[in-house]
Write a protein that holds these residues in place. Sequence first.
Motif, PDB file in Angstrom:
ATOM      1  N   SER A   1       0.827  -1.200   0.000  1.00 48.97           N
ATOM      2  CA  SER A   1       0.000   0.000   0.000  1.00 48.97           C
ATOM      3  C   SER A   1       0.866   1.257   0.000  1.00 48.97           C
ATOM      4  O   SER A   1       0.608   2.208  -0.755  1.00 48.97           O
ATOM      5  CB  SER A   1      -0.921  -0.002   1.219  1.00 48.97           C
ATOM      6  OG  SER A   1      -1.675   1.178   1.271  1.00 48.97           O
ATOM      7  N   ASN A   2       1.906   1.263   0.804  1.00 47.92           N
ATOM      8  CA  ASN A   2       2.815   2.410   0.834  1.00 47.92           C
ATOM      9  C   ASN A   2       3.528   2.585  -0.503  1.00 47.92           C
ATOM     10  O   ASN A   2       3.751   3.710  -0.941  1.00 47.92           O
ATOM     11  CB  ASN A   2       3.839   2.261   1.965  1.00 47.92           C
ATOM     12  CG  ASN A   2       3.241   2.575   3.306  1.00 47.92           C
ATOM     13  OD1 ASN A   2       2.320   3.368   3.424  1.00 47.92           O
ATOM     14  ND2 ASN A   2       3.747   1.932   4.340  1.00 47.92           N
ATOM     15  N   VAL A   3       3.888   1.476  -1.139  1.00 50.06           N
ATOM     16  CA  VAL A   3       4.536   1.555  -2.452  1.00 50.06           C
ATOM     17  C   VAL A   3       3.606   2.244  -3.444  1.00 50.06           C
ATOM     18  O   VAL A   3       4.016   3.161  -4.167  1.00 50.06           O
ATOM     19  CB  VAL A   3       4.936   0.155  -2.968  1.00 50.06           C
ATOM     20  CG1 VAL A   3       5.373   0.213  -4.422  1.00 50.06           C
ATOM     21  CG2 VAL A   3       6.038  -0.438  -2.106  1.00 50.06           C
ATOM     22  N   THR A   4       2.352   1.821  -3.473  1.00 51.56           N
ATOM     23  CA  THR A   4       1.428   2.394  -4.461  1.00 51.56           C
ATOM     24  C   THR A   4       1.092   3.845  -4.159  1.00 51.56           C
ATOM     25  O   THR A   4       0.872   4.632  -5.082  1.00 51.56           O
ATOM     26  CB  THR A   4       0.127   1.577  -4.575  1.00 51.56           C
ATOM     27  OG1 THR A   4      -0.521   1.548  -3.312  1.00 51.56           O
ATOM     28  CG2 THR A   4       0.408   0.170  -5.041  1.00 51.56           C
TER      29      THR A   4
ATOM     30  N   CYS B   1       9.182   6.496  11.156  1.00 52.08           N
ATOM     31  CA  CYS B   1       8.802   7.394  12.247  1.00 52.08           C
ATOM     32  C   CYS B   1       7.973   8.589  11.762  1.00 52.08           C
ATOM     33  O   CYS B   1       7.513   9.376  12.580  1.00 52.08           O
ATOM     34  CB  CYS B   1      10.056   7.908  12.955  1.00 52.08           C
ATOM     35  SG  CYS B   1      11.025   6.601  13.702  1.00 52.08           S
ATOM     36  N   ALA B   2       7.770   8.721  10.473  1.00 51.52           N
ATOM     37  CA  ALA B   2       7.150   9.934   9.931  1.00 51.52           C
ATOM     38  C   ALA B   2       5.682   9.765   9.560  1.00 51.52           C
ATOM     39  O   ALA B   2       5.162  10.535   8.777  1.00 51.52           O
ATOM     40  CB  ALA B   2       7.938  10.395   8.716  1.00 51.52           C
ATOM     41  N   GLY B   3       5.022   8.784  10.096  1.00 52.71           N
ATOM     42  CA  GLY B   3       3.613   8.605   9.760  1.00 52.71           C
ATOM     43  C   GLY B   3       3.066   7.378  10.439  1.00 52.71           C
ATOM     44  O   GLY B   3       3.732   6.753  11.257  1.00 52.71           O
TER      45      GLY B   3
ATOM     46  N   LEU C   1       4.043   2.859   8.205  1.00 54.90           N
ATOM     47  CA  LEU C   1       5.164   1.993   8.565  1.00 54.90           C
ATOM     48  C   LEU C   1       5.325   1.869  10.078  1.00 54.90           C
ATOM     49  O   LEU C   1       5.686   0.803  10.576  1.00 54.90           O
ATOM     50  CB  LEU C   1       6.457   2.512   7.928  1.00 54.90           C
ATOM     51  CG  LEU C   1       6.512   2.418   6.400  1.00 54.90           C
ATOM     52  CD1 LEU C   1       7.762   3.115   5.876  1.00 54.90           C
ATOM     53  CD2 LEU C   1       6.471   0.971   5.940  1.00 54.90           C
ATOM     54  N   SER C   2       5.041   2.931  10.810  1.00 54.65           N
ATOM     55  CA  SER C   2       5.158   2.825  12.272  1.00 54.65           C
ATOM     56  C   SER C   2       4.098   1.880  12.830  1.00 54.65           C
ATOM     57  O   SER C   2       4.359   1.149  13.786  1.00 54.65           O
ATOM     58  CB  SER C   2       5.074   4.196  12.942  1.00 54.65           C
ATOM     59  OG  SER C   2       3.823   4.804  12.714  1.00 54.65           O
ATOM     60  N   GLY C   3       2.938   1.845  12.204  1.00 55.74           N
ATOM     61  CA  GLY C   3       1.906   0.890  12.615  1.00 55.74           C
ATOM     62  C   GLY C   3       2.335  -0.541  12.361  1.00 55.74           C
ATOM     63  O   GLY C   3       2.085  -1.435  13.173  1.00 55.74           O
ATOM     64  N   LEU C   4       3.005  -0.766  11.238  1.00 57.50           N
ATOM     65  CA  LEU C   4       3.529  -2.107  10.952  1.00 57.50           C
ATOM     66  C   LEU C   4       4.598  -2.487  11.965  1.00 57.50           C
ATOM     67  O   LEU C   4       4.636  -3.621  12.446  1.00 57.50           O
ATOM     68  CB  LEU C   4       4.111  -2.168   9.540  1.00 57.50           C
ATOM     69  CG  LEU C   4       3.121  -2.094   8.396  1.00 57.50           C
ATOM     70  CD1 LEU C   4       3.860  -2.124   7.071  1.00 57.50           C
ATOM     71  CD2 LEU C   4       2.112  -3.217   8.482  1.00 57.50           C
ATOM     72  N   ALA C   5       5.460  -1.536  12.309  1.00 62.01           N
ATOM     73  CA  ALA C   5       6.503  -1.811  13.307  1.00 62.01           C
ATOM     74  C   ALA C   5       5.889  -2.209  14.637  1.00 62.01           C
ATOM     75  O   ALA C   5       6.355  -3.146  15.295  1.00 62.01           O
ATOM     76  CB  ALA C   5       7.404  -0.592  13.463  1.00 62.01           C
ATOM     77  N   LYS C   6       4.829  -1.522  15.038  1.00 61.88           N
ATOM     78  CA  LYS C   6       4.152  -1.862  16.301  1.00 61.88           C
ATOM     79  C   LYS C   6       3.512  -3.244  16.238  1.00 61.88           C
ATOM     80  O   LYS C   6       3.582  -4.019  17.183  1.00 61.88           O
ATOM     81  CB  LYS C   6       3.101  -0.812  16.631  1.00 61.88           C
ATOM     82  CG  LYS C   6       3.688   0.492  17.077  1.00 61.88           C
ATOM     83  CD  LYS C   6       2.607   1.517  17.349  1.00 61.88           C
ATOM     84  CE  LYS C   6       3.230   2.867  17.650  1.00 61.88           C
ATOM     85  NZ  LYS C   6       2.215   3.918  17.791  1.00 61.88           N
ATOM     86  N   ARG C   7       2.900  -3.550  15.110  1.00 56.63           N
ATOM     87  CA  ARG C   7       2.255  -4.862  14.957  1.00 56.63           C
ATOM     88  C   ARG C   7       3.300  -5.979  15.037  1.00 56.63           C
ATOM     89  O   ARG C   7       3.101  -6.988  15.690  1.00 56.63           O
ATOM     90  CB  ARG C   7       1.509  -4.925  13.627  1.00 56.63           C
ATOM     91  CG  ARG C   7       0.658  -6.170  13.474  1.00 56.63           C
ATOM     92  CD  ARG C   7      -0.097  -6.140  12.163  1.00 56.63           C
ATOM     93  NE  ARG C   7      -1.082  -5.091  12.105  1.00 56.63           N
ATOM     94  CZ  ARG C   7      -2.378  -5.251  12.385  1.00 56.63           C
ATOM     95  NH1 ARG C   7      -2.826  -6.429  12.755  1.00 56.63           N
ATOM     96  NH2 ARG C   7      -3.209  -4.250  12.274  1.00 56.63           N
ATOM     97  N   VAL C   8       4.430  -5.794  14.359  1.00 57.78           N
ATOM     98  CA  VAL C   8       5.510  -6.792  14.394  1.00 57.78           C
ATOM     99  C   VAL C   8       6.089  -6.896  15.798  1.00 57.78           C
ATOM    100  O   VAL C   8       6.335  -7.991  16.309  1.00 57.78           O
ATOM    101  CB  VAL C   8       6.599  -6.433  13.357  1.00 57.78           C
ATOM    102  CG1 VAL C   8       7.834  -7.300  13.537  1.00 57.78           C
ATOM    103  CG2 VAL C   8       6.051  -6.581  11.940  1.00 57.78           C
ATOM    104  N   GLY C   9       6.279  -5.768  16.459  1.00 60.36           N
ATOM    105  CA  GLY C   9       6.792  -5.768  17.825  1.00 60.36           C
ATOM    106  C   GLY C   9       5.863  -6.446  18.814  1.00 60.36           C
ATOM    107  O   GLY C   9       6.325  -7.017  19.805  1.00 60.36           O
TER     108      GLY C   9
END
Length: 90
Positions: A14-17, A51-53, A56-64
């Motif tokens: 989604s971020n790529v598109t 860290c700018a939105g 990706l930060s939501g994905l980092a939290k989900r993985v963490g």
Amino acid sequence: MESVAYFVISEALSNVTKHARATRVAVTVRRVGKVLRVHVTDDGLGGADACAGTGLSGLAKRVGSVDGTFRVSSPAGGPTTVTAELPCGR
């Protein structure tokens, strides 16, 4: 783990598109021992910042939340690579 891997792959795409202006994307998923590695790499503009939105930060939290690791490599001019390593118990 499957749902986290799914979200990493779908939200990265989604971020790529939305942002990357990429012409190619490669997705690889590989189990190495007790770790599931997910890589999404594009040939876009680069400059992605976890860290700018919220994407990706939501994905980092989900993985963490499952004790995984999440990395973004995205130098200006690209390429961007999102990597998640997720523990697999078996």
